[in-house]
Design an enzyme around this catalytic site. Structure first.
Site, PDB file in Angstrom:
ATOM      1  N   TYR A 154      75.721 -41.274 -28.147  1.00 28.81           N
ATOM      2  CA  TYR A 154      76.414 -42.557 -28.279  1.00 28.81           C
ATOM      3  C   TYR A 154      76.414 -43.261 -26.924  1.00 28.81           C
ATOM      4  O   TYR A 154      75.806 -42.772 -25.971  1.00 28.81           O
ATOM      5  CB  TYR A 154      77.815 -42.331 -28.876  1.00 28.81           C
ATOM      6  CG  TYR A 154      77.694 -41.740 -30.263  1.00 28.81           C
ATOM      7  CD1 TYR A 154      77.043 -42.451 -31.279  1.00 28.81           C
ATOM      8  CD2 TYR A 154      78.148 -40.456 -30.554  1.00 28.81           C
ATOM      9  CE1 TYR A 154      76.874 -41.904 -32.544  1.00 28.81           C
ATOM     10  CE2 TYR A 154      77.979 -39.906 -31.821  1.00 28.81           C
ATOM     11  CZ  TYR A 154      77.343 -40.639 -32.805  1.00 28.81           C
ATOM     12  OH  TYR A 154      77.161 -40.104 -34.053  1.00 28.81           O
ATOM     13  N   HIS A 174      84.467 -40.299 -25.535  1.00 23.13           N
ATOM     14  CA  HIS A 174      83.274 -39.735 -26.192  1.00 23.13           C
ATOM     15  C   HIS A 174      82.053 -40.000 -25.327  1.00 23.13           C
ATOM     16  O   HIS A 174      81.475 -41.086 -25.353  1.00 23.13           O
ATOM     17  CB  HIS A 174      83.095 -40.342 -27.580  1.00 23.13           C
ATOM     18  CG  HIS A 174      82.178 -39.538 -28.474  1.00 23.13           C
ATOM     19  ND1 HIS A 174      81.377 -38.517 -28.011  1.00 23.13           N
ATOM     20  CD2 HIS A 174      81.959 -39.605 -29.819  1.00 23.13           C
ATOM     21  CE1 HIS A 174      80.690 -38.004 -29.032  1.00 23.13           C
ATOM     22  NE2 HIS A 174      81.031 -38.646 -30.130  1.00 23.13           N
ATOM     23  N   ARG A 213      84.407 -27.584 -38.989  1.00 26.72           N
ATOM     24  CA  ARG A 213      84.209 -27.559 -40.436  1.00 26.72           C
ATOM     25  C   ARG A 213      85.066 -26.517 -41.133  1.00 26.72           C
ATOM     26  O   ARG A 213      85.494 -26.736 -42.274  1.00 26.72           O
ATOM     27  CB  ARG A 213      82.717 -27.371 -40.742  1.00 26.72           C
ATOM     28  CG  ARG A 213      81.929 -28.654 -40.489  1.00 26.72           C
ATOM     29  CD  ARG A 213      80.456 -28.397 -40.378  1.00 26.72           C
ATOM     30  NE  ARG A 213      80.140 -27.637 -39.171  1.00 26.72           N
ATOM     31  CZ  ARG A 213      78.921 -27.262 -38.823  1.00 26.72           C
ATOM     32  NH1 ARG A 213      77.902 -27.564 -39.588  1.00 26.72           N
ATOM     33  NH2 ARG A 213      78.724 -26.591 -37.699  1.00 26.72           N
TER      34      ARG A 213
HETATM   35  C1  FNR Z   1      81.570 -34.111 -36.452  1.00 21.97           C
HETATM   36  N1  FNR Z   1      81.462 -34.029 -35.063  1.00 21.97           N
HETATM   37  C2  FNR Z   1      81.947 -35.056 -34.276  1.00 21.97           C
HETATM   38  N2  FNR Z   1      81.918 -34.973 -32.939  1.00 21.97           N
HETATM   39  C3  FNR Z   1      82.504 -35.915 -32.168  1.00 21.97           C
HETATM   40  O1  FNR Z   1      82.480 -35.809 -30.934  1.00 21.97           O
HETATM   41  N3  FNR Z   1      83.131 -36.995 -32.734  1.00 21.97           N
HETATM   42  C4  FNR Z   1      83.186 -37.150 -34.074  1.00 21.97           C
HETATM   43  O2  FNR Z   1      83.823 -38.092 -34.568  1.00 21.97           O
HETATM   44  C5  FNR Z   1      82.522 -36.201 -34.886  1.00 21.97           C
HETATM   45  N4  FNR Z   1      82.470 -36.344 -36.235  1.00 21.97           N
HETATM   46  C6  FNR Z   1      82.080 -35.296 -37.032  1.00 21.97           C
HETATM   47  C7  FNR Z   1      82.241 -35.388 -38.413  1.00 21.97           C
HETATM   48  C8  FNR Z   1      81.933 -34.298 -39.220  1.00 21.97           C
HETATM   49  C9  FNR Z   1      82.151 -34.390 -40.693  1.00 21.97           C
HETATM   50  C10 FNR Z   1      81.439 -33.109 -38.632  1.00 21.97           C
HETATM   51  C11 FNR Z   1      81.137 -31.893 -39.472  1.00 21.97           C
HETATM   52  C12 FNR Z   1      81.237 -33.035 -37.278  1.00 21.97           C
HETATM   53  C13 FNR Z   1      81.094 -32.748 -34.439  1.00 21.97           C
HETATM   54  C14 FNR Z   1      82.300 -31.804 -34.445  1.00 21.97           C
HETATM   55  O3  FNR Z   1      83.291 -32.268 -33.563  1.00 21.97           O
HETATM   56  C15 FNR Z   1      81.904 -30.360 -34.036  1.00 21.97           C
HETATM   57  O4  FNR Z   1      81.377 -30.358 -32.735  1.00 21.97           O
HETATM   58  C16 FNR Z   1      80.892 -29.752 -34.998  1.00 21.97           C
HETATM   59  O5  FNR Z   1      81.309 -29.893 -36.326  1.00 21.97           O
HETATM   60  C17 FNR Z   1      80.633 -28.274 -34.691  1.00 21.97           C
HETATM   61  O6  FNR Z   1      81.786 -27.499 -34.877  1.00 21.97           O
HETATM   62  P1  FNR Z   1      82.014 -26.597 -36.229  1.00 21.97           P
HETATM   63  O7  FNR Z   1      82.159 -27.540 -37.362  1.00 21.97           O
HETATM   64  O8  FNR Z   1      80.789 -25.736 -36.366  1.00 21.97           O
HETATM   65  O9  FNR Z   1      83.252 -25.816 -35.947  1.00 21.97           O
END
Ligand code: FNR
Length: 363
Positions: free
Chosen positions: A184, A179, A329
């Protein structure tokens, strides 16, 4: 033969992913002491039996103080391996590929679960006095005042990444994702918005990316040769020009990561600075993945953000703007999202055999 790029397999080192619609890491914020439990088993299991080409398990902390919130998963001790292995073994029994995102939250640690927008103190299970950043400047008001990571802290965090990676390999994951995005620890070391250190880890671009590259090199050395290495990176911090990490930095870093043995770049944006202005709309993050795809041949790239239909996914892949599209999501709303996209794109759907009668037409 697949009609679409979306349902064309992709091979990275020794791993073949059966399609290019993948689940990005998404924290569930419900672990106790970093341990995966029945919720995680059911959650990831229900995705695994419904056909995405790959699942990246949520940000998993390499140390207790590296968690974003008290509910984050961890791989800082051996006891955390077996509940993860149970999930991995289940996914594999359905032919599903699954990897894990290893993370250190840096100065954004010790936050509330879910919305992650304010500090959690000791009485609520937080660790506000054990938070580390590139400097002692907090992420924003309401977050912990971090300690500026000393050389010894950097060494310890590096070693924590290495140990957690060994545990991830023992758990049987198909790949590891570092990550390096969203503000972070590794991302905060890379960005000029947060890294104003004056030692050899701060200042110039080369100095700022040195630490994330050291961690990456060490991880590449200890994972099997045929295991792909992923890195999640920011395409931009969405700050005024000259104030933060930008697409030119992304492209330079992408080349260095490829040289360090990274096979796949999971390109996201934002989360690095509270002054960010994000123009959220469909496809808004695609240009960043595309920039890497054009500039760094041989490095596979994923894009993400607001995808919820098959045609949009296929258009991005067909135009070769990315190799993979992550659907986040929409998968939380519907774990069978890939099947819906398959139907839309007139491809055979991929479901566990138990669900075969769900697709048999009655007429
Ligand atoms: C995330 N996202 C995220 N990104 C990441 O690098 N590590 C993580 O643990 C998380 N945790 C996380 C939790 C929740 C509940 C959400 C909604 C998002 C970001 C995720 O990986 C993604 O980039 C975004 O949600 C955008 O994509 P969608 O949801 O629009 O398809």
């Amino acid at each position: 033969t697949p009609k679409t790029v979306a349902f064309t397999p992709l091979t990275l080192r020794g791993v073949t992913f059966h399609n290019r619609i993948w689940v990005p890491p998404m924290c569930m914020f419900c672990a106790v002491d970093g341990m995966a439990d029945d919720f995680h088993f059911v959650h990831y299991g229900s995705l695994a039996i419904r056909g995405p080409g790959c699942i990246v398990m949520e940000a998993t902390a390499v140390s207790p103080e590296g968690r974003i919130s008290p509910g984050c998963l961890g791989l800082w001790k051996d006891e955390q391996i077996s509940p993860m292995k149970r999930i991995v073994d289940f996914a594999h029994s359905y032919g599903q590929k699954i990897g894990i995102q290893l993370a250190h939250a840096g100065r954004k640690a010790s936050c509330t679960r879910g919305v992650c927008n304010h500090l959690v103190d000791e009485s609520e299970g937080g660790w506000p006095n054990n938070v580390y950043g590139p400097t002692d400047v907090p992420f924003q008001e309401g977050y912990a005042k971090p300690k500026a990571a000393s050389k010894a802290d950097l060494k310890r965090i590096h070693d924590d990444f290495v140990s957690a990676t060994k545990r991830a390999v023992t758990a049987g994951f198909d790949f590891v994702e570092i990550h390096g995005a969203h503000g972070y620890f590794l991302s905060s070391m890379s960005s000029p918005a947060s890294n104003t250190r004056t030692d050899e880890y701060g200042g110039s671009f080369e100095n700022r990316v040195k630490y994330p590259l050291e961690v990456t090199n060490s991880i590449r050395k200890i994972i099997p040769e045929d295991m792909p290495l992923f890195y999640r990176i920011n395409g931009t911090d969405w700050l005024e020009p000259g104030k933060g990490w930008e697409v030119t930095d992304l492209v330079k870093m992408a080349k260095l990561l490829k040289d360090a043995g990274v096979d796949f770049l999971n390109v996201s944006t934002g989360g690095a600075d509270s002054a960010q202005q994000i123009p959220v709309k469909p496809f808004f993050q695609v240009p960043f993945a595309e920039a890497v795809k054009k500039a760094v041949p041989g490095l596979a790239v994923g894009t993400v953000g607001l995808f919820c239909d098959g045609k949009s996914i296929e258009s991005v892949l067909k135009e070769e703007r990315a190799d993979v599209v992550f659907v986040g999501r929409a998968h939380l709303r519907n774990p069978a999202a890939v099947s819906a996209f398959a139907t839309e794109l007139d491809e055979p759907i991929v479901l566990a055999p138990q669900y075969i009668r769900s697709v048999r037409r009655r007429h």
